[in-house]
Design a protein around this motif. Structure first.
Motif, PDB file in Angstrom:
ATOM      1  N   ALA A 112       0.849  -1.194   0.000  1.00 24.56           N
ATOM      2  CA  ALA A 112       0.000   0.000   0.000  1.00 24.56           C
ATOM      3  C   ALA A 112       0.880   1.236   0.000  1.00 24.56           C
ATOM      4  O   ALA A 112       2.083   1.164   0.253  1.00 24.56           O
ATOM      5  N   TYR A 113       0.236   2.377  -0.323  1.00 25.40           N
ATOM      6  CA  TYR A 113       0.964   3.644  -0.323  1.00 25.40           C
ATOM      7  C   TYR A 113       1.009   4.222   1.094  1.00 25.40           C
ATOM      8  O   TYR A 113       0.165   3.906   1.950  1.00 25.40           O
ATOM      9  N   VAL A 114       1.948   5.089   1.284  1.00 25.55           N
ATOM     10  CA  VAL A 114       2.016   5.842   2.539  1.00 25.55           C
ATOM     11  C   VAL A 114       0.705   6.604   2.704  1.00 25.55           C
ATOM     12  O   VAL A 114       0.264   7.301   1.784  1.00 25.55           O
ATOM     13  N   GLY A 115       0.084   6.451   3.846  1.00 23.06           N
ATOM     14  CA  GLY A 115      -1.155   7.188   4.126  1.00 23.06           C
ATOM     15  C   GLY A 115      -2.411   6.478   3.670  1.00 23.06           C
ATOM     16  O   GLY A 115      -3.521   6.950   3.941  1.00 23.06           O
ATOM     17  N   GLU A 116      -2.277   5.366   2.992  1.00 25.64           N
ATOM     18  CA  GLU A 116      -3.463   4.653   2.492  1.00 25.64           C
ATOM     19  C   GLU A 116      -4.085   3.815   3.612  1.00 25.64           C
ATOM     20  O   GLU A 116      -3.377   3.214   4.424  1.00 25.64           O
ATOM     21  N   GLN A 117      -5.379   3.795   3.612  1.00 28.06           N
ATOM     22  CA  GLN A 117      -6.061   3.068   4.694  1.00 28.06           C
ATOM     23  C   GLN A 117      -6.049   1.559   4.430  1.00 28.06           C
ATOM     24  O   GLN A 117      -6.349   1.097   3.331  1.00 28.06           O
ATOM     25  N   LEU A 118      -5.709   0.800   5.492  1.00 28.77           N
ATOM     26  CA  LEU A 118      -5.708  -0.670   5.438  1.00 28.77           C
ATOM     27  C   LEU A 118      -6.532  -1.182   6.607  1.00 28.77           C
ATOM     28  O   LEU A 118      -6.659  -0.505   7.624  1.00 28.77           O
ATOM     29  N   LEU A 119      -7.066  -2.367   6.416  1.00 26.16           N
ATOM     30  CA  LEU A 119      -7.829  -2.966   7.523  1.00 26.16           C
ATOM     31  C   LEU A 119      -7.077  -4.169   8.051  1.00 26.16           C
ATOM     32  O   LEU A 119      -6.760  -5.116   7.307  1.00 26.16           O
ATOM     33  N   TYR A 120      -6.779  -4.110   9.305  1.00 26.78           N
ATOM     34  CA  TYR A 120      -6.160  -5.259   9.992  1.00 26.78           C
ATOM     35  C   TYR A 120      -7.259  -5.904  10.828  1.00 26.78           C
ATOM     36  O   TYR A 120      -7.858  -5.266  11.687  1.00 26.78           O
ATOM     37  N   ASN A 121      -7.528  -7.168  10.509  1.00 25.35           N
ATOM     38  CA  ASN A 121      -8.600  -7.857  11.224  1.00 25.35           C
ATOM     39  C   ASN A 121      -8.016  -9.019  12.022  1.00 25.35           C
ATOM     40  O   ASN A 121      -7.300  -9.874  11.471  1.00 25.35           O
ATOM     41  N   LEU A 122      -8.284  -9.016  13.280  1.00 26.65           N
ATOM     42  CA  LEU A 122      -7.820 -10.109  14.138  1.00 26.65           C
ATOM     43  C   LEU A 122      -9.043 -10.926  14.539  1.00 26.65           C
ATOM     44  O   LEU A 122      -9.875 -10.488  15.329  1.00 26.65           O
ATOM     45  N   ARG A 123      -9.150 -12.098  13.919  1.00 25.27           N
ATOM     46  CA  ARG A 123     -10.307 -12.956  14.221  1.00 25.27           C
ATOM     47  C   ARG A 123      -9.942 -13.892  15.369  1.00 25.27           C
ATOM     48  O   ARG A 123      -8.964 -14.647  15.276  1.00 25.27           O
ATOM     49  N   ILE A 124     -10.726 -13.824  16.400  1.00 24.13           N
ATOM     50  CA  ILE A 124     -10.489 -14.654  17.590  1.00 24.13           C
ATOM     51  C   ILE A 124     -11.566 -15.726  17.635  1.00 24.13           C
ATOM     52  O   ILE A 124     -12.765 -15.430  17.611  1.00 24.13           O
ATOM     53  N   ILE A 125     -11.078 -16.974  17.673  1.00 28.65           N
ATOM     54  CA  ILE A 125     -12.020 -18.108  17.708  1.00 28.65           C
ATOM     55  C   ILE A 125     -11.816 -18.815  19.048  1.00 28.65           C
ATOM     56  O   ILE A 125     -10.842 -19.550  19.245  1.00 28.65           O
ATOM     57  N   PRO A 126     -12.679 -18.568  19.973  1.00 27.32           N
ATOM     58  CA  PRO A 126     -12.496 -19.189  21.293  1.00 27.32           C
ATOM     59  C   PRO A 126     -13.140 -20.586  21.332  1.00 27.32           C
ATOM     60  O   PRO A 126     -14.111 -20.859  20.620  1.00 27.32           O
ATOM     61  N   SER A 127     -12.570 -21.442  22.137  1.00 31.67           N
ATOM     62  CA  SER A 127     -13.174 -22.735  22.397  1.00 31.67           C
ATOM     63  C   SER A 127     -13.910 -22.658  23.734  1.00 31.67           C
ATOM     64  O   SER A 127     -13.950 -21.607  24.380  1.00 31.67           O
TER      65      SER A 127
END
Lengths: 265, 608
Positions: free
Chosen positions: B164-179
């Motif tokens: 991505a470019y400097v300043g471009e928006q990105l989505l970081y998704n942390l999916r948590i799957i609990p037992s």
């Protein structure tokens, strides 16, 4: 016979003295130049009436180039400059007009009007009634008017004295009263006139003609920038050093600006 | 991806097993046989889950101070991750023997091994051996059963783009799957430290709600933690793993004894399992951050993304001098801080004040949208129809890989005659100035009177200053005349002397008249009377009637020079001859007589 000769010799000497003094008078604008300036002035007025402000300004400029300094010419030229959206130049010529005719209410009004809309503003100092009265009296007449009034008062004093020499007792009292009043008026008048002449000879003011001008701490761009002054701001010129001018603002702050950025009143 | 807990700690005091107890008795027996040093070993659990820590402790008691005591030798630790620590205490024993009291101080050192199994199975811990000086004992061993955890937590990070470019928006998704058995899932408070200085970030959701999604074809309850990232520095950027803390309730199998106390092991009483604080570490992600192309527009301030701009006026018709509000709204998905003032069109006929700025953000889907509003108060100076050009905002469009400019629609304003120039609220104006505002300048001065040069100041002309002299001079002269006339009125001598000149002039005039008539007698008579009269008037002595000798004596007496006296005599003799002796008849002789008389009178005038 002898007395007649003596008187003739004295009269001839006096005439030579007057001629010599007259030759020291400043050179006046020639009648031809005045006529040309008047013609351009009247044409400019006609153009202004037709809202052709550019043409009017050009014609007023021509009249000024003839060397004529007339408060009406300055005033009208300032009006056309204001219409052409040149507030700095307009203020410069309103100031020149006011210098010649400090009593003119139109000049004072238009100067206030344009000054009210410039960027840099100097709040008027608070004054009491006495100061206002003195200021009013001081600005009530021009230098030439003041000089004529002074001459009139001076002559009145001695004429009254002459008449008092031969007047009866009753008339002498009135003449002496007139003489004393004239002397008091002269005493009050003289300092104001002296100040005006001194200002005329020693003080010079300038107007910023560019939208924004940097004021430096010394006569050069390598010095520190103290502040920025804007078009129409008036300041006192302290001295000129080459292309730079040492100036003092109304608030007492001073600095250097380029000579080309301002117009001298 | 880390599927299992990476560290653990006991949450409850370890329970004492039978094995544990027997090991203790055995060790105690050994300790009795050795007076100086004794050692015993204990273990907190023999059945644990994967990742669940447990402790093996060797307690050494000694009469001596504990510095230099060696660690026990424990075999079988290679199947576990091991953490070691020690603790020291001391106690005093008092004994009375044969009436004598004696004290004995015992120093106790606990050598503790915290062990965590990484995989299921049965593993032996031991033999545990302790040796110091003459003391050398085997403290026993124990089998540890490690079972697979029934519950746990899986964290799956993902990034919308790896480049991505400097300043471009990105989505970081942390999916948590609990037992099962997982509770209290927490993200670390200080995410900035983990994300680093290479990103500006913002969590999209304040609260993470559970949702059910299909994972491997099965409905699975998951938590999505969404974070928007804006890369700040070009180059390779690493997003380190984000630790997810949670509580794991683990059930530890315990051998049932058949006693009534087994009921306390039931989950109902809370004693059936351990609550363990666990941490699942998400895997790090690496990405490439691209630099923006050069030659950015002059007003570009770093906004990267998709932007739009709109402008509107609160009124489209007003009088000059009145104020209106122009609202400019910039909306985009770039970094919020990069939105600055838009580029305004030429507003030369308007007075424009600094805008009031408000910033807001909203989440649309998985995108953070920033809206910045600028409210400009503008005041038209003059009447007219104005079309305000578009308001513009420069940004970089990563989709087109080029700089772009968002523009608003032009606005139209109709300004009617009103105040020509409005008063600016931030200006200092006098009341008089305020009164002036709203009107126009005064009109030019007209008239046909010719111009004149008014800067010709009078004080520069000497003739002007000469004008001051006549009146004082006249006064001085008149004053002197008046004073003299008064004096003459009271002093006859002075008056006669003063009037001598006038008398002389009159007599010489008579002589001239006689000369014109060619009357010699009268001419010389007039000359004689002029000379005698002048001398009489000047000296205030009556010369008429005096003999010539007496007259000469009077002249000498008054200081007249001998030459003048002789001339006086000569002129009078000449006059007598002219009157009575027939005298000269020609004009030349008369002229000479007149000159001689004139010469005498000058001499007398100087000396008298």
């Amino acid at each position: 016979m002898m007395a007649g000769k003596w008187l003739r010799i004295r009269a001839i000497r006096f005439a030579f003295l007057v001629l010599a003094l007259a030759s020291l008078s400043p050179a006046a604008v020639s009648q031809q130049a005045l006529a040309r300036a008047t013609k351009a002035y009247q044409q400019a007025n006609a153009a202004y009436e037709k809202n052709d402000y550019a043409k009017a300004a050009d014609l007023y400029r021509r009249a000024l180039d003839e060397g004529v300094a007339d408060s009406r010419l300055y005033f009208n030229y300032a009006n056309s400059l204001f219409r052409l959206n040149q507030p700095g130049m307009a203020i410069l010529y309103y100031e020149k007009a006011r210098k010649l005719d400090p009593n003119d209410q139109d000049i004072a009004y238009n100067l206030r009007f344009v000054n009210a809309n410039i960027v840099d503003k100097s709040p008027a100092p608070e004054t009491n009634a006495l100061t206002k009265a003195i200021t009013f009296a001081h600005s009530a007449f021009s230098i030439n008017e003041g000089l004529w009034i002074t001459l009139g008062l001076f002559s009145l004093i001695f004429l009254s004295a002459i008449l008092a020499l031969y007047a009866g007792a009753a008339a002498r009292g009135a003449l002496i009263t007139a003489m004393v009043l004239a002397a008091l008026a002269l005493l009050a008048m003289t300092p104001s006139l002296a100040i005006k002449i001194r200002e005329q000879e020693t003080l010079q003011y300038g107007i910023v003609l560019k939208p924004a001008v940097e004021m430096f701490s010394g006569p050069g761009e390598n010095f520190q920038v103290l502040t920025q002054v804007h078009e129409g701001t008036k300041f006192e010129i302290v001295e000129t050093r080459g292309d730079w001018v040492s100036v003092k603002l109304a608030n007492g702050k001073g600095g250097f600006v380029r000579l080309s950025d301002l117009g001298k009143v | 991806m880390c599927k299992k807990g990476c560290r653990s700690k006991p949450m409850r005091f370890p329970r004492i097993s039978i094995f544990h107890f027997s090991l203790f008795i055995l060790a105690f027996a050994f300790s009795l046989s050795q007076a100086d040093v004794s050692a015993e070993a204990s273990i907190s659990a023999t059945q644990v889950g994967v990742g669940e820590p447990f402790q093996v402790t060797v307690q050494v008691t000694s009469d001596e101070k504990t510095e230099g005591l060696p660690w026990p030798q424990v075999e079988g630790l290679d199947k576990f991750t091991v953490a070691k620590n020690t603790g020291t205490t001391h106690s005093t024993q008092t004994t009375i023997m044969n009436g004598k009291i004696s004290n004995r101080t015992l120093f106790i050192v606990n050598f503790t091994y915290t062990l965590t199994a990484q995989k299921p199975g049965v593993f032996q811990v031991g033999p545990i051996r302790y040796a110091h000086k003459t003391y050398d004992r085997n403290l026993g061993s124990a089998n540890i059963t490690v079972v697979k955890q029934e519950a746990g937590l899986t964290s799956q990070p993902s990034l919308t783009k790896r480049s991505a470019y400097v300043g471009e928006q990105l989505l970081y998704n942390l999916r948590i799957i609990p037992s099962q058995g997982v509770q209290q899932i927490n993200l670390p408070q200080d995410l900035q430290k983990l994300i680093g200085e290479k990103f500006w970030f913002q969590r999209l959701d304040k609260n993470v709600e559970a949702k059910t999604v299909k994972v491997n074809g099965q409905d699975t309850r998951v938590f999505d933690v969404r974070i928007v990232l804006f890369p700040l520095i070009a180059g390779t950027a690493d997003l380190s793993g984000i630790p997810v803390e949670y509580q794991q309730v683990s059930r530890t199998q315990r051998r049932r004894t058949g006693s009534v106390f087994d009921m306390f092991d039931d989950q109902f009483f809370g004693g059936a399992g351990n609550v363990v604080q666990m941490t699942a570490m998400a895997s790090p992600i690496s990405m490439e951050v691209k630099q923006l192309p050069p030659e950015a527009p002059a007003d570009f301030t770093g906004s990267v993304g998709e932007y739009s701009i709109s402008a509107n006026l609160d009124k489209t018709s007003l009088a000059s001098g009145d104020a209106l509000t122009m609202t400019v709204t910039i909306r985009g998905d770039g970094e919020p801080k990069t939105i600055t003032k838009p580029r305004l069109p030429d507003l030369g006929q308007f007075e424009v004040f600094d805008p009031e700025v408000t910033t807001g953000s909203a989440v649309q889907g998985s995108t953070l949208i920033t809206t910045k509003t600028f409210k400009y108060v503008i005041v038209p100076h003059r009447r007219g129809e104005y079309t305000l050009g578009p308001v513009a905002f420069s940004y970089f469009d990563p989709a087109r890989k080029a700089y772009a400019e968002a523009k608003s629609q032009p606005l139209t304003i109709s300004v009617t005659q009103g105040k020509e120039i409005a008063a600016s609220p931030n200006r200092v104006m006098s009341q008089r100035e305020i009164a002036d505002i709203g009107s126009d300048i005064r009109h030019i001065k007209s008239g046909s009177a010719p111009l004149r040069s008014e800067n010709d100041f009078l004080y520069k002309h000497p003739w002007f200053w000469l004008l001051f002299s006549p009146t004082p001079v006249a006064f001085a002269m008149l004053f002197m005349v008046r004073t003299r006339s008064r004096k003459l009125a009271t002093d006859a001598t002075l008056k006669r002397k003063t009037l001598a000149g006038a008398q002389l002039k009159r007599r010489l005039k008579e002589a001239n008249e006689s000369l014109k008539q060619r009357n010699s007698r009268e001419f010389y008579k007039a000359l004689s009377q002029a000379v005698v009269g002048f001398a009489s008037d000047k000296l205030n002595v009556e010369f008429r009637g005096l003999t010539l000798e007496d007259a000469k004596a009077q002249l000498r007496k008054r200081g007249i020079s001998a030459a003048s006296v002789a001339e006086y005599e000569k002129v009078l003799n000449m006059c007598d001859f002219g009157q009575f002796g027939g005298g000269e008849r020609d004009e030349k002789a008369w002229k000479e007589s007149l000159d001689a008389t004139d010469n005498l009178l000058r001499m007398l005038d100087r000396e008298l």
